[in-house]
Write a protein that holds these residues in place. Structure first.
Motif, PDB file in Angstrom:
ATOM      1  N   LEU A   1       0.796   4.887  -2.299  1.00 44.62           N
ATOM      2  CA  LEU A   1       0.653   6.047  -1.753  1.00 44.62           C
ATOM      3  C   LEU A   1       1.685   6.950  -2.047  1.00 44.62           C
ATOM      4  O   LEU A   1       1.516   7.950  -2.759  1.00 44.62           O
ATOM      5  CB  LEU A   1       0.464   6.064  -0.155  1.00 44.62           C
ATOM      6  CG  LEU A   1       0.403   7.540   0.529  1.00 44.62           C
ATOM      7  CD1 LEU A   1      -0.986   7.886   0.284  1.00 44.62           C
ATOM      8  CD2 LEU A   1       1.003   7.325   2.051  1.00 44.62           C
TER       9      LEU A   1
ATOM     10  N   LYS B   1       0.970  10.388  -4.394  1.00 46.42           N
ATOM     11  CA  LYS B   1       1.397  11.663  -3.897  1.00 46.42           C
ATOM     12  C   LYS B   1       2.484  12.213  -4.898  1.00 46.42           C
ATOM     13  O   LYS B   1       2.992  13.267  -4.768  1.00 46.42           O
ATOM     14  CB  LYS B   1       1.897  11.731  -2.536  1.00 46.42           C
ATOM     15  CG  LYS B   1       3.341  11.182  -2.207  1.00 46.42           C
ATOM     16  CD  LYS B   1       3.670  11.093  -0.707  1.00 46.42           C
ATOM     17  CE  LYS B   1       4.821  10.346  -0.248  1.00 46.42           C
ATOM     18  NZ  LYS B   1       5.069  10.488   1.142  1.00 46.42           N
TER      19      LYS B   1
ATOM     20  N   GLN C   1       7.826  11.955   4.845  1.00 49.55           N
ATOM     21  CA  GLN C   1       6.722  11.300   3.938  1.00 49.55           C
ATOM     22  C   GLN C   1       5.848  12.567   3.562  1.00 49.55           C
ATOM     23  O   GLN C   1       5.263  12.555   2.627  1.00 49.55           O
ATOM     24  CB  GLN C   1       6.040  10.305   4.698  1.00 49.55           C
ATOM     25  CG  GLN C   1       7.072   9.043   4.755  1.00 49.55           C
ATOM     26  CD  GLN C   1       6.157   7.694   5.062  1.00 49.55           C
ATOM     27  OE1 GLN C   1       5.554   7.360   4.354  1.00 49.55           O
ATOM     28  NE2 GLN C   1       6.615   7.017   6.018  1.00 49.55           N
TER      29      GLN C   1
ATOM     30  N   ASP D   1       0.678  -1.183  -0.004  1.00 51.66           N
ATOM     31  CA  ASP D   1      -0.090  -0.071  -0.038  1.00 51.66           C
ATOM     32  C   ASP D   1       0.971   1.132  -0.143  1.00 51.66           C
ATOM     33  O   ASP D   1       0.466   2.305  -0.606  1.00 51.66           O
ATOM     34  CB  ASP D   1      -0.866  -0.018   1.307  1.00 51.66           C
ATOM     35  CG  ASP D   1      -1.901  -0.941   1.276  1.00 51.66           C
ATOM     36  OD1 ASP D   1      -2.198  -1.479  -0.092  1.00 51.66           O
ATOM     37  OD2 ASP D   1      -2.670  -1.137   2.150  1.00 51.66           O
ATOM     38  N   TYR D   2       1.947   1.306   0.761  1.00 45.50           N
ATOM     39  CA  TYR D   2       2.668   2.486   0.735  1.00 45.50           C
ATOM     40  C   TYR D   2       3.481   2.949  -0.389  1.00 45.50           C
ATOM     41  O   TYR D   2       3.648   4.031  -0.862  1.00 45.50           O
ATOM     42  CB  TYR D   2       3.773   2.445   2.020  1.00 45.50           C
ATOM     43  CG  TYR D   2       4.713   1.246   1.944  1.00 45.50           C
ATOM     44  CD1 TYR D   2       4.431   0.431   3.038  1.00 45.50           C
ATOM     45  CD2 TYR D   2       5.636   1.139   1.194  1.00 45.50           C
ATOM     46  CE1 TYR D   2       5.469  -0.949   3.045  1.00 45.50           C
ATOM     47  CE2 TYR D   2       6.738  -0.025   1.547  1.00 45.50           C
ATOM     48  CZ  TYR D   2       6.189  -0.720   2.187  1.00 45.50           C
ATOM     49  OH  TYR D   2       7.066  -2.064   2.444  1.00 45.50           O
TER      50      TYR D   2
ATOM     51  N   PHE E   1      -6.211   6.297   1.664  1.00 43.83           N
ATOM     52  CA  PHE E   1      -6.312   4.994   1.362  1.00 43.83           C
ATOM     53  C   PHE E   1      -7.181   4.316   2.528  1.00 43.83           C
ATOM     54  O   PHE E   1      -6.778   4.946   3.714  1.00 43.83           O
ATOM     55  CB  PHE E   1      -5.080   4.063   0.879  1.00 43.83           C
ATOM     56  CG  PHE E   1      -4.869   4.346  -0.472  1.00 43.83           C
ATOM     57  CD1 PHE E   1      -5.298   4.089  -1.548  1.00 43.83           C
ATOM     58  CD2 PHE E   1      -3.702   5.289  -0.488  1.00 43.83           C
ATOM     59  CE1 PHE E   1      -4.906   4.428  -2.857  1.00 43.83           C
ATOM     60  CE2 PHE E   1      -3.185   5.595  -1.700  1.00 43.83           C
ATOM     61  CZ  PHE E   1      -3.798   5.359  -3.047  1.00 43.83           C
TER      62      PHE E   1
ATOM     63  N   ARG F   1      11.625  -0.739  12.989  1.00 45.06           N
ATOM     64  CA  ARG F   1      10.546  -1.457  13.891  1.00 45.06           C
ATOM     65  C   ARG F   1      11.210  -2.337  14.876  1.00 45.06           C
ATOM     66  O   ARG F   1      10.477  -2.605  15.760  1.00 45.06           O
ATOM     67  CB  ARG F   1       9.754  -2.050  12.945  1.00 45.06           C
ATOM     68  CG  ARG F   1       8.485  -1.246  12.140  1.00 45.06           C
ATOM     69  CD  ARG F   1       8.091  -2.013  10.950  1.00 45.06           C
ATOM     70  NE  ARG F   1       9.032  -2.375   9.972  1.00 45.06           N
ATOM     71  CZ  ARG F   1       8.596  -2.755   8.803  1.00 45.06           C
ATOM     72  NH1 ARG F   1       7.556  -3.147   8.471  1.00 45.06           N
ATOM     73  NH2 ARG F   1       9.812  -3.194   8.087  1.00 45.06           N
TER      74      ARG F   1
ATOM     75  N   VAL G   1      -1.895  10.427   6.913  1.00 39.44           N
ATOM     76  CA  VAL G   1      -2.174  10.036   5.593  1.00 39.44           C
ATOM     77  C   VAL G   1      -2.842  11.340   4.967  1.00 39.44           C
ATOM     78  O   VAL G   1      -2.680  11.940   3.886  1.00 39.44           O
ATOM     79  CB  VAL G   1      -2.850   8.901   5.570  1.00 39.44           C
ATOM     80  CG1 VAL G   1      -3.210   8.682   3.877  1.00 39.44           C
ATOM     81  CG2 VAL G   1      -1.818   7.854   5.777  1.00 39.44           C
TER      82      VAL G   1
ATOM     83  N   GLU H   1      -6.314   1.713   4.557  1.00 40.38           N
ATOM     84  CA  GLU H   1      -5.559   1.155   5.564  1.00 40.38           C
ATOM     85  C   GLU H   1      -4.576   1.892   5.986  1.00 40.38           C
ATOM     86  O   GLU H   1      -3.358   2.229   5.535  1.00 40.38           O
ATOM     87  CB  GLU H   1      -5.094  -0.103   5.132  1.00 40.38           C
ATOM     88  CG  GLU H   1      -6.029  -1.259   4.869  1.00 40.38           C
ATOM     89  CD  GLU H   1      -6.551  -1.781   6.299  1.00 40.38           C
ATOM     90  OE1 GLU H   1      -5.862  -1.615   7.185  1.00 40.38           O
ATOM     91  OE2 GLU H   1      -7.407  -2.351   6.418  1.00 40.38           O
TER      92      GLU H   1
ATOM     93  N   ASN I   1      12.974  -1.054   1.770  1.00 43.44           N
ATOM     94  CA  ASN I   1      12.231  -2.240   2.477  1.00 43.44           C
ATOM     95  C   ASN I   1      12.747  -3.378   2.121  1.00 43.44           C
ATOM     96  O   ASN I   1      12.925  -4.573   2.837  1.00 43.44           O
ATOM     97  CB  ASN I   1      10.808  -2.045   2.094  1.00 43.44           C
ATOM     98  CG  ASN I   1       9.984  -0.820   3.057  1.00 43.44           C
ATOM     99  OD1 ASN I   1       9.954  -0.874   4.384  1.00 43.44           O
ATOM    100  ND2 ASN I   1      10.013   0.258   2.564  1.00 43.44           N
TER     101      ASN I   1
ATOM    102  N   THR J   1      -1.169   0.403   6.897  1.00 42.53           N
ATOM    103  CA  THR J   1      -0.253   0.005   5.830  1.00 42.53           C
ATOM    104  C   THR J   1       0.071   0.887   4.936  1.00 42.53           C
ATOM    105  O   THR J   1       1.028   0.779   3.706  1.00 42.53           O
ATOM    106  CB  THR J   1      -0.506  -1.260   5.018  1.00 42.53           C
ATOM    107  OG1 THR J   1      -1.861  -1.125   4.712  1.00 42.53           O
ATOM    108  CG2 THR J   1      -0.687  -2.606   5.809  1.00 42.53           C
ATOM    109  N   SER J   2      -0.302   2.105   4.925  1.00 43.08           N
ATOM    110  CA  SER J   2      -0.366   2.994   3.833  1.00 43.08           C
ATOM    111  C   SER J   2       1.021   3.955   3.832  1.00 43.08           C
ATOM    112  O   SER J   2       1.402   4.595   3.097  1.00 43.08           O
ATOM    113  CB  SER J   2      -1.541   4.185   3.995  1.00 43.08           C
ATOM    114  OG  SER J   2      -2.375   3.415   3.361  1.00 43.08           O
ATOM    115  N   LEU J   3       1.595   3.894   5.173  1.00 44.26           N
ATOM    116  CA  LEU J   3       2.779   4.705   5.309  1.00 44.26           C
ATOM    117  C   LEU J   3       4.275   3.574   5.065  1.00 44.26           C
ATOM    118  O   LEU J   3       3.872   2.646   5.706  1.00 44.26           O
ATOM    119  CB  LEU J   3       2.816   5.627   6.642  1.00 44.26           C
ATOM    120  CG  LEU J   3       1.498   6.514   6.932  1.00 44.26           C
ATOM    121  CD1 LEU J   3       1.415   7.018   8.073  1.00 44.26           C
ATOM    122  CD2 LEU J   3       2.091   7.794   5.988  1.00 44.26           C
ATOM    123  N   ASN J   4       5.216   4.430   4.626  1.00 46.51           N
ATOM    124  CA  ASN J   4       6.417   3.524   4.619  1.00 46.51           C
ATOM    125  C   ASN J   4       7.071   3.340   5.929  1.00 46.51           C
ATOM    126  O   ASN J   4       7.330   4.141   6.523  1.00 46.51           O
ATOM    127  CB  ASN J   4       7.334   4.218   3.670  1.00 46.51           C
ATOM    128  CG  ASN J   4       8.416   3.213   3.050  1.00 46.51           C
ATOM    129  OD1 ASN J   4       8.818   2.404   3.715  1.00 46.51           O
ATOM    130  ND2 ASN J   4       8.809   3.476   1.832  1.00 46.51           N
ATOM    131  N   PRO J   5       7.190   1.953   6.137  1.00 46.96           N
ATOM    132  CA  PRO J   5       7.755   1.762   7.647  1.00 46.96           C
ATOM    133  C   PRO J   5       8.972   2.192   7.832  1.00 46.96           C
ATOM    134  O   PRO J   5       9.538   2.188   9.229  1.00 46.96           O
ATOM    135  CB  PRO J   5       7.692   0.189   7.761  1.00 46.96           C
ATOM    136  CG  PRO J   5       7.425  -0.102   6.262  1.00 46.96           C
ATOM    137  CD  PRO J   5       6.887   0.740   5.450  1.00 46.96           C
TER     138      PRO J   5
END
Lengths: 354, 452
Positions: free
Chosen positions: A256, A260, B141, A252-253, B125, A351, B295, B127, A275, B130-134
């Motif tokens: 996104l 953008k 962002q 998903d990211y 979106f 994380r 988001v 979710e 990632n 899960t929409s943001l980059n971890p």
């Protein structure tokens, strides 16, 4: 706050290393001493001695190495010596003398070789893996997959031989034996008995002495062994990176990031790659283990005077000092690599809690 | 209703048909959708799961997956830009559909739409988790969205703040207090300090702090000067050297750093506590509601004309949901943006929407102003949906019998015919056309046509 936590984590990881290293030394010691005392005596005794003199010499060595004591007592004597920096003696055709000196002579070469290989992996392997995933199913991707799969299934000496045949024999563009052409270094003041001074790495020493022709020659000699190592390691990295990139690109990211309006180049090389590299970092521990084995083979095939070459010589000549020291050294490198990888992992993946 | 007609259309969707090619068959997700979005309104899009509402959102953004075939139709931005032209040119051709070819086109489309996405059109979106980059900081962002669309905005902000003096700020403060926001913007222009006004106004418009505190914050803006590294980065950028390898890195770092300041302002506006800390955090350190705000922040930071919100509250618990809805209402009130709000929850839509479109099986069943849809629904499906909303005085919920038709082979006539209590023979034969029953209220049902 976070950095203090990180230091505590590092300290804890280092403390955990101590039992691991003790286990390692125990293993190394037992593996050698399980074969009995004769092997040790054979290493140190002067073969020309006979009769009374020989008996006396055996007695002296038994005293010196505490061979009359139980094995576990011997272990602690040996450990004490190792901790004070005395790793014993090595006796091989390429070098005879204290093990610590042997390591200072051969290790720098191997480090340079590995760094070159790492550079090649970074410059070729990572971009290929990313490119392959981004252009999924294209002819280029198919080509890269065949290429990496072929390399992945080849034992490292086969890669070495293939490269020698291709680049060294048929095309005849690169040298493939030793660290330098002998006629280049004949009569040089800083190069004696196959050993260069002061760093013992020919490439660096030549540059230090301003002898750029020799440096270039040494560099050419480095290409094939480092390329062999790089190709062997790269194969796995390309495959893992491609698979994890494909997975990440579906996330998903990534959608996104596109939503953008981030340029595709940045989506692939920052948002996705950072990632996708996480599984590659995880697998790198195994890679290093493979690399250490690879170094032994590659240096032997190319007659490259590094730690692997010395290890092979020690093995072939029943050189107890060399075998124990190199096994210990490889073990320590592997253990330290896992430690560094854990730290790297904590840095690249926010994380991870430490 | 008159007012709706006067407004300019910002988005027009005409006869959009999209199908998904999967191993289990071809799913017809959108089967001829016609819809308009007017300036400054919130259009609620309701439907069951699988009715194609999310696909519609993705289609508008041009973010369809590679197995999506655009068979026909147009998505017109501002009445002219045809978003899906490239995919439709391939999808409408009468050849065997190859997702690989489609993917190549999607890649070209991604390049083509880059300028539009995030600037004119933005999407939130479903979710937030899960929409943001971890692996990227929240602030980055947000900052990045500005950096790739309007880097000069960041440059102006940084330079104007660096250049302004305490006297400037005092004068501007007086202008703002005596003559209002318009006069402030003029005054800033006059002093050649463009970029400062948005920083002053973002403090001035805050509602969480006292007036005196706001004044103090505005007057201390000149204390946040640039350091030498930032000045170097910005001058590299202004000399057009941002493509040079190492220099470009410095320029990006400097602008992104300014973007972090902007991100703090946005997060403050969105009601996130301690925004200065939050921008340095990673997504996993935030709660679901906070992430959804981030988001939303990414979506609105460039002031886009259209924001598509795909079930922004569905993954959140009810209290957070209420906060987010309040936020959407205030965003609507404070700007002239248009929103498409996708949800399966009619009560949520009732709260935020001006108009509602009801989707069923890839088509619009009924569309009209929110009051009309809730008070006098015409389509049997809409009526039954209204009966299925739980309220306090209902003793029993009426579920709609049957289920959504298999979208691999949708029925020949009206897709609701198999569940409709008023089904007529011709419903099974023909698709009912869209009939306008009153101003802006359209229904696709033969019953409505009969009555007229």
């Amino acid at each position: 706050m976070i950095s203090i936590k990180l230091w505590v984590y590092v300290l804890r990881r280092i403390l955990i290393l101590i039992p691991t290293l003790i286990g390692l030394t125990l293993l190394v010691f037992v593996l050698v001493h399980i074969q009995g005392n004769n092997l040790i005596l054979a290493e140190y005794i002067n073969p020309r001695l006979t009769g009374q003199a020989r008996e006396l010499e055996i007695q002296r060595l038994t005293q010196e190495f505490h061979l009359d004591q139980p094995v576990y007592v011997q272990y602690f004597y040996w450990l004490g010596q190792v901790l004070t920096g005395n790793l014993g003696y090595t006796n091989t055709p390429i070098y005879s003398g204290p093990v610590t000196t042997a390591i200072t002579l051969f290790l720098p070469n191997t480090v340079v070789l590995s760094l070159f290989a790492a550079l090649l992996i970074w410059l070729i392997g990572i971009p290929l893996g990313v490119f392959s995933a981004v252009n999924r199913d294209s002819p280029a991707d198919q080509g890269i997959r065949v290429f990496s799969f072929t390399l992945y299934s080849m034992p490292i000496y086969l890669i070495a031989i293939a490269l020698i045949l291709l680049l060294g024999v048929y095309l005849n563009v690169l040298p493939f034996s030793g660290e330098v052409s002998p006629q280049m270094v004949a009569g040089l003041s800083w190069f004696r008995d196959g050993i260069s001074y002061p760093t013992h790495v020919l490439l660096i020493d030549a540059i230090l002495h301003g002898d750029y022709a020799v440096a270039w020659n040494a560099f050419l000699h480095l290409i094939m062994p480092s390329l062999t190592l790089a190709l062997a390691v790269m194969a796995g990295i390309i495959r893992i990176l491609r698979a994890s990139m494909l997975e990440v690109l579906e996330q998903d990211y990534i959608r996104l990031a596109r939503a953008k309006g981030v340029p595709e180049r940045v989506v692939n090389n920052l948002h996705a790659r950072r990632n996708a590299m996480l599984p590659v970092v995880t697998s790198f521990g195994y890679t290093v283990a493979g690399l250490l084995g690879g170094v032994v083979v590659v240096e032997s095939v190319f007659d490259f005077p590094g730690i692997g070459y010395w290890t092979t010589q020690a093995l072939l000549n029943n050189d107890i000092g060399g075998i124990m020291a190199s096994t210990l050294l490889f073990g320590i490198v592997l253990v330290l690599t896992t430690l560094i990888l854990d730290l790297v992992y904590a840095v690249v993946d926010p994380r991870i809690r430490y | 209703m008159e007012r709706v007609k006067e407004r300019a259309k910002v988005l027009e969707i005409k006869d959009l048909r999209v199908s998904f090619h999967t191993r289990r068959g071809v799913f017809k997700a959108l089967r001829g959708v016609d819809l308009e979005l007017y300036k400054g309104e919130v259009l609620g899009l309701a439907g069951e799961s699988g009715s194609g509402k999310s696909t519609l959102g993705l289609a508008i953004m041009g973010l369809l997956p590679r197995n999506a075939r655009v068979e026909s139709g147009e998505v017109l931005l501002d009445g002219s830009k045809d978003v899906l032209k490239m995919l439709r040119d391939y999808g409408s051709r009468d050849v065997k559909f190859d997702p690989r070819k489609n993917e190549k086109l999607i890649k070209r489309l991604n390049k083509e739409l880059r300028e539009v996405r995030g600037r004119a059109l933005a999407m939130v979106f479903q979710e937030p988790l899960t929409s943001l980059n971890p692996v990227l900081q929240v602030g980055y962002q947000i900052a990045e969205a500005v950096y790739y669309h309007d880097p000069m905005r960041l440059v102006r902000r940084a330079i104007s703040r660096n250049r302004c003096t305490q006297a400037d700020l005092r004068d501007l403060m007086t202008t703002l207090k005596t003559k209002g926001e318009e006069a402030l913007i003029e005054e800033v222009e006059k002093r050649n300090l463009r970029g400062l006004e948005e920083q002053i106004l973002s403090i001035w418009r805050r509602q969480d702090i006292h007036e005196a505190k706001k004044e103090k914050l505005i007057l201390s803006l000149d204390k946040h000067k640039l350091d030498s590294k930032d000045r170097l980065g910005i001058s590299i950028y202004l000399r057009g050297l941002q493509r040079v390898p190492v220099l470009g890195r410095l320029a990006k770092d400097a602008l992104i750093k300014e973007g972090y300041r902007l991100a703090v302002e946005i997060l403050t506006y969105l009601g996130i506590p301690h925004p200065e800390k939050v921008v340095r955090m990673y997504p996993h350190e935030l709660s679901g509601g906070m992430r959804q705000r981030v988001v939303i922040g990414i979506a609105i930071v460039n002031n886009p004309e259209i924001v598509i919100m795909d079930e922004p509250t569905s993954a959140l618990d009810v209290t957070i949901q209420a906060q987010i809805l309040e936020l959407v209402s205030s965003l609507k009130a404070s700007s002239n943006r248009s929103f498409i709000f996708i949800s399966h929850d009619l009560s949520v839509l009732a709260e935020v929407s001006d108009r509602i479109a009801i989707m069923y099986a890839g088509k619009i069943a009924e569309v009209g102003p929110v009051k009309v849809i809730f008070e006098e629904p015409q389509h049997p499906y809409t009526k039954m949906l209204m009966d299925a909303i739980p309220t306090m005085d209902k003793t029993e919920l009426k579920a709609i019998p049957g289920s959504v038709p298999d979208m691999r082979s949708p029925p020949k006539g009206c897709s609701f015919s198999n569940r409709c209590p008023f089904v007529m023979p011709k419903c099974k034969e023909m698709e009912p056309p869209m009939v306008e029953v009153s101003e802006g209220h359209k229904v696709a049902c033969f019953l409505v046509g009969e009555r007229k």
